[in-house]
Design an enzyme around this catalytic site. Sequence first.
Site, mmCIF file in Angstrom:
data_model
loop_
_atom_site.group_PDB
_atom_site.id
_atom_site.type_symbol
_atom_site.label_atom_id
_atom_site.label_comp_id
_atom_site.label_asym_id
_atom_site.label_seq_id
_atom_site.Cartn_x
_atom_site.Cartn_y
_atom_site.Cartn_z
ATOM 1 N N CYS A 17 1.401 -9.424 -0.545
ATOM 2 C CA CYS A 17 1.196 -8.045 -1.013
ATOM 3 C C CYS A 17 2.566 -7.435 -1.279
ATOM 4 O O CYS A 17 3.543 -8.171 -1.453
ATOM 5 C CB CYS A 17 0.377 -7.244 -0.004
ATOM 6 S SG CYS A 17 1.151 -7.086 1.622
ATOM 7 N N ASN A 20 4.127 -6.559 2.888
ATOM 8 C CA ASN A 20 3.839 -7.559 3.943
ATOM 9 C C ASN A 20 3.702 -6.906 5.317
ATOM 10 O O ASN A 20 4.092 -7.479 6.333
ATOM 11 C CB ASN A 20 4.911 -8.677 3.961
ATOM 12 C CG ASN A 20 4.542 -9.889 4.805
ATOM 13 O OD1 ASN A 20 5.419 -10.559 5.350
ATOM 14 N ND2 ASN A 20 3.266 -10.187 4.966
ATOM 15 N N CYS A 22 0.664 -4.547 5.653
ATOM 16 C CA CYS A 22 -0.744 -4.108 5.745
ATOM 17 C C CYS A 22 -1.718 -5.200 5.280
ATOM 18 O O CYS A 22 -2.392 -5.823 6.092
ATOM 19 C CB CYS A 22 -0.984 -2.840 4.928
ATOM 20 S SG CYS A 22 -0.037 -1.408 5.496
ATOM 21 N N ARG A 23 -1.799 -5.404 3.960
ATOM 22 C CA ARG A 23 -2.864 -6.262 3.436
ATOM 23 C C ARG A 23 -2.647 -7.743 3.684
ATOM 24 O O ARG A 23 -3.543 -8.442 4.175
ATOM 25 C CB ARG A 23 -3.043 -6.006 1.927
ATOM 26 C CG ARG A 23 -3.609 -4.623 1.623
ATOM 27 C CD ARG A 23 -3.441 -4.276 0.157
ATOM 28 N NE ARG A 23 -2.031 -4.106 -0.197
ATOM 29 C CZ ARG A 23 -1.554 -3.944 -1.417
ATOM 30 N NH1 ARG A 23 -2.409 -3.935 -2.426
ATOM 31 N NH2 ARG A 23 -0.272 -3.773 -1.639
ATOM 32 N N SER A 24 -1.451 -8.262 3.326
ATOM 33 C CA SER A 24 -1.267 -9.720 3.481
ATOM 34 C C SER A 24 -1.227 -10.152 4.955
ATOM 35 O O SER A 24 -1.740 -11.231 5.271
ATOM 36 C CB SER A 24 -0.071 -10.241 2.674
ATOM 37 O OG SER A 24 1.131 -9.656 3.075
ATOM 38 N N ASP A 133 -4.412 -0.779 -1.688
ATOM 39 C CA ASP A 133 -3.312 -0.548 -0.753
ATOM 40 C C ASP A 133 -3.663 0.622 0.181
ATOM 41 O O ASP A 133 -3.846 1.746 -0.281
ATOM 42 C CB ASP A 133 -2.063 -0.215 -1.593
ATOM 43 C CG ASP A 133 -0.839 -0.081 -0.738
ATOM 44 O OD1 ASP A 133 -0.957 -0.074 0.504
ATOM 45 O OD2 ASP A 133 0.258 0.019 -1.323
#
Length: 171
Positions: A17, A20, A22-24, A133
């Site tokens: 993301c 690096n 939150c999402r990934s 996001d």
Amino acid sequence: MNPQASEQAKIRVLMVCLGNICRSPTAHGVFQKHIDDNDLSYALEVDSAGTSRYHIGEPPDSRSSSAASQRGYDLSAQRARQLADEDYQRFDYILAMDSDNLREIEARRPSEARAETGLLLDFAKSEEMEVPDPYYSGGDGFEIVLNLVEDACLELLAHIKDRHEHFSSLR
Ligand code: 4NP
């Protein structure tokens, strides 16, 4: 298969993301739990990275960690890093959380690269194509990330098992 051969034959997935944090890391933690729960670490490896340098060295955002922890995923050992040239050789799949990051991943692709690149949600059953996001939006954004990522990681695991015939013979 000897341990070195097994190490070389592993299938490696990199979740990417922007930050690096939150999402990934969430996708990394969810896929790691599949690996652990199914005793697949001999055949499968997951990591995550960001396209930006914003948060290098930082642990995942506490909102991501606590949402993940409530569903049984442990993100505590993760630290943010930036996508590197070597990743394109090391990983079989480099999967972006959204199309901006996919574009960035493809723009940085070195000439010596073997990774297949795409969106994580290409593997999901849901109609969504991007993991939104949650960093600035907050609210239930972290739950939405988990819902999308859980769906996609299940399907990704099934895809890898189907596609890589040697998968079940690695042990
Ligand atoms: P991520 O979220 O890409 O899911 O880790 C973000 C984290 C930080 C920022 C943006 C998105 N930032 O602008 O610092």
